[in-house]
Design a protein around this motif. Sequence first.
Motif, mmCIF file in Angstrom:
data_model
loop_
_atom_site.group_PDB
_atom_site.id
_atom_site.type_symbol
_atom_site.label_atom_id
_atom_site.label_comp_id
_atom_site.label_asym_id
_atom_site.label_seq_id
_atom_site.Cartn_x
_atom_site.Cartn_y
_atom_site.Cartn_z
ATOM 1 N N LEU A 29 0.632 -1.359 -0.109
ATOM 2 C CA LEU A 29 -0.114 0.053 0.124
ATOM 3 C C LEU A 29 0.643 1.395 0.037
ATOM 4 O O LEU A 29 0.607 2.134 -0.907
ATOM 5 N N ALA A 30 2.011 1.282 0.609
ATOM 6 C CA ALA A 30 2.903 2.543 0.784
ATOM 7 C C ALA A 30 3.487 2.924 -0.440
ATOM 8 O O ALA A 30 4.003 3.893 -0.602
ATOM 9 N N THR A 31 3.663 1.753 -1.369
ATOM 10 C CA THR A 31 4.451 1.846 -2.491
ATOM 11 C C THR A 31 3.647 1.722 -3.787
ATOM 12 O O THR A 31 4.022 1.617 -4.891
ATOM 13 N N SER A 32 2.394 1.887 -3.561
ATOM 14 C CA SER A 32 1.460 2.022 -4.649
ATOM 15 C C SER A 32 1.608 3.189 -5.613
ATOM 16 O O SER A 32 2.266 4.221 -5.028
ATOM 17 N N ASP A 33 0.930 3.227 -6.772
ATOM 18 C CA ASP A 33 1.223 4.288 -7.710
ATOM 19 C C ASP A 33 0.464 5.405 -6.876
ATOM 20 O O ASP A 33 0.972 6.772 -7.042
ATOM 21 N N ARG A 34 -0.739 5.252 -6.521
ATOM 22 C CA ARG A 34 -1.335 6.647 -6.018
ATOM 23 C C ARG A 34 -0.630 6.905 -4.656
ATOM 24 O O ARG A 34 -0.629 8.055 -4.518
ATOM 25 N N ALA A 35 0.020 6.027 -3.789
ATOM 26 C CA ALA A 35 0.678 6.594 -3.012
ATOM 27 C C ALA A 35 1.994 7.345 -3.148
ATOM 28 O O ALA A 35 2.255 8.366 -2.612
ATOM 29 N N LEU A 36 2.700 6.663 -4.161
ATOM 30 C CA LEU A 36 3.923 7.408 -4.466
ATOM 31 C C LEU A 36 3.480 8.855 -5.168
ATOM 32 O O LEU A 36 4.206 9.955 -5.167
ATOM 33 N N ALA A 37 2.340 8.865 -5.968
ATOM 34 C CA ALA A 37 1.832 10.013 -6.534
ATOM 35 C C ALA A 37 1.685 11.085 -5.463
ATOM 36 O O ALA A 37 2.175 12.577 -5.605
ATOM 37 N N SER A 38 1.229 10.830 -4.428
ATOM 38 C CA SER A 38 0.747 11.591 -3.138
ATOM 39 C C SER A 38 2.008 12.243 -2.357
ATOM 40 O O SER A 38 2.364 13.220 -1.965
ATOM 41 N N TYR A 39 3.052 11.194 -2.517
ATOM 42 C CA TYR A 39 4.309 11.354 -1.923
ATOM 43 C C TYR A 39 5.049 12.704 -2.710
ATOM 44 O O TYR A 39 5.738 13.706 -2.178
ATOM 45 N N ARG A 40 4.974 12.502 -4.065
ATOM 46 C CA ARG A 40 5.608 13.427 -5.093
ATOM 47 C C ARG A 40 4.871 14.901 -4.702
ATOM 48 O O ARG A 40 5.705 15.993 -4.787
ATOM 49 N N LEU A 41 3.595 14.828 -4.825
ATOM 50 C CA LEU A 41 2.999 16.095 -4.505
ATOM 51 C C LEU A 41 2.939 16.653 -3.292
ATOM 52 O O LEU A 41 3.188 17.740 -3.290
ATOM 53 N N THR A 42 2.973 15.714 -2.245
ATOM 54 C CA THR A 42 3.188 16.609 -0.819
ATOM 55 C C THR A 42 4.821 17.079 -0.690
ATOM 56 O O THR A 42 4.644 18.220 -0.317
ATOM 57 N N ILE A 43 5.724 16.472 -0.954
ATOM 58 C CA ILE A 43 7.120 16.959 -0.866
ATOM 59 C C ILE A 43 7.356 17.821 -1.847
ATOM 60 O O ILE A 43 8.032 18.794 -1.622
ATOM 61 N N GLY A 44 6.959 17.740 -3.165
ATOM 62 C CA GLY A 44 7.369 18.544 -4.152
ATOM 63 C C GLY A 44 6.786 20.002 -4.008
ATOM 64 O O GLY A 44 7.408 21.105 -4.113
ATOM 65 N N ALA A 45 5.419 20.091 -3.874
ATOM 66 C CA ALA A 45 4.576 21.212 -3.630
ATOM 67 C C ALA A 45 5.035 21.916 -2.436
ATOM 68 O O ALA A 45 5.148 23.329 -2.466
ATOM 69 N N SER A 46 5.206 21.342 -1.395
ATOM 70 C CA SER A 46 5.784 21.923 -0.063
ATOM 71 C C SER A 46 6.998 22.461 -0.106
ATOM 72 O O SER A 46 7.428 23.537 0.289
ATOM 73 N N PHE A 47 8.193 21.783 -0.739
ATOM 74 C CA PHE A 47 9.237 22.453 -0.954
ATOM 75 C C PHE A 47 9.205 23.643 -1.873
ATOM 76 O O PHE A 47 9.688 24.498 -1.420
ATOM 77 N N ILE A 48 8.623 23.571 -2.933
ATOM 78 C CA ILE A 48 8.338 24.933 -3.858
ATOM 79 C C ILE A 48 7.847 25.918 -3.001
ATOM 80 O O ILE A 48 8.344 26.990 -3.135
#
Length: 223
Positions: A49-68
């Motif tokens: 569940l932690a490495t599913s496509d939806r979870a990975l997309a949420s990680y990228r959105l969370t970390i990327g958007a927050s960092f920018i």
Amino acid sequence: MTQKRFSALPGFNLTMGFTVLYLSGLVLIPFAALIIRASEITWADFWRLATSDRALASYRLTIGASFIAAVANAVFGTLLAWVLVRYEFPGRRWIDAIVDFPFALPTAVAGLTLADLFAPTGWLGRFLVPLGIEGAYSRLGVVIALIFVGLPFVVRTLQPVLQKSRTRSGRGGGDSGRRTIAHFCSRDCSIAGSIRYNGLCPGFRTGHWRIRFDYIYFRQQAV
């Protein structure tokens, strides 16, 4: 006979008990339920569940958007805090008060307002969407929302630091009016480090947790 000790906070025990009870119902009990629910699945299922496509997309959105958003707030929040502390100009008090506006505005209301502004028929979207800039229901919209809600944290965190440096430079001589931001940061490494830390961390932390909580909430609603 012992004298009753004076307390500057009357009713401290009652208010402390109510605070702990309130936090338990709001934070500790749901967090415990989350741990108990997660312990019911195996490590293999957890990893799947932690490495599913939806979870990975949420990680990228969370970390990327927050960092920018954190980098943008660190830059523009520092400039805004610098101007509010170092200069006197007409409308300064109004700008200083409007900085706290996102504090008073609920996150959901801010999101709906920004989505309406940047929608294809919105006040700003009608001009930006034809240019290919979609600020509603997109990753750019998430970054804009995080910048909006995170900027006050950066400004209010940096203002005391800059005010302290202003007082220090005022005692050291009369050249405070001639010092630019670059000169200021190069001369005082401790203050510059504090600006980088206090400018990036509040924005990144605020954006990260706001996205995670909103994602969990809407996932539960979808289920």
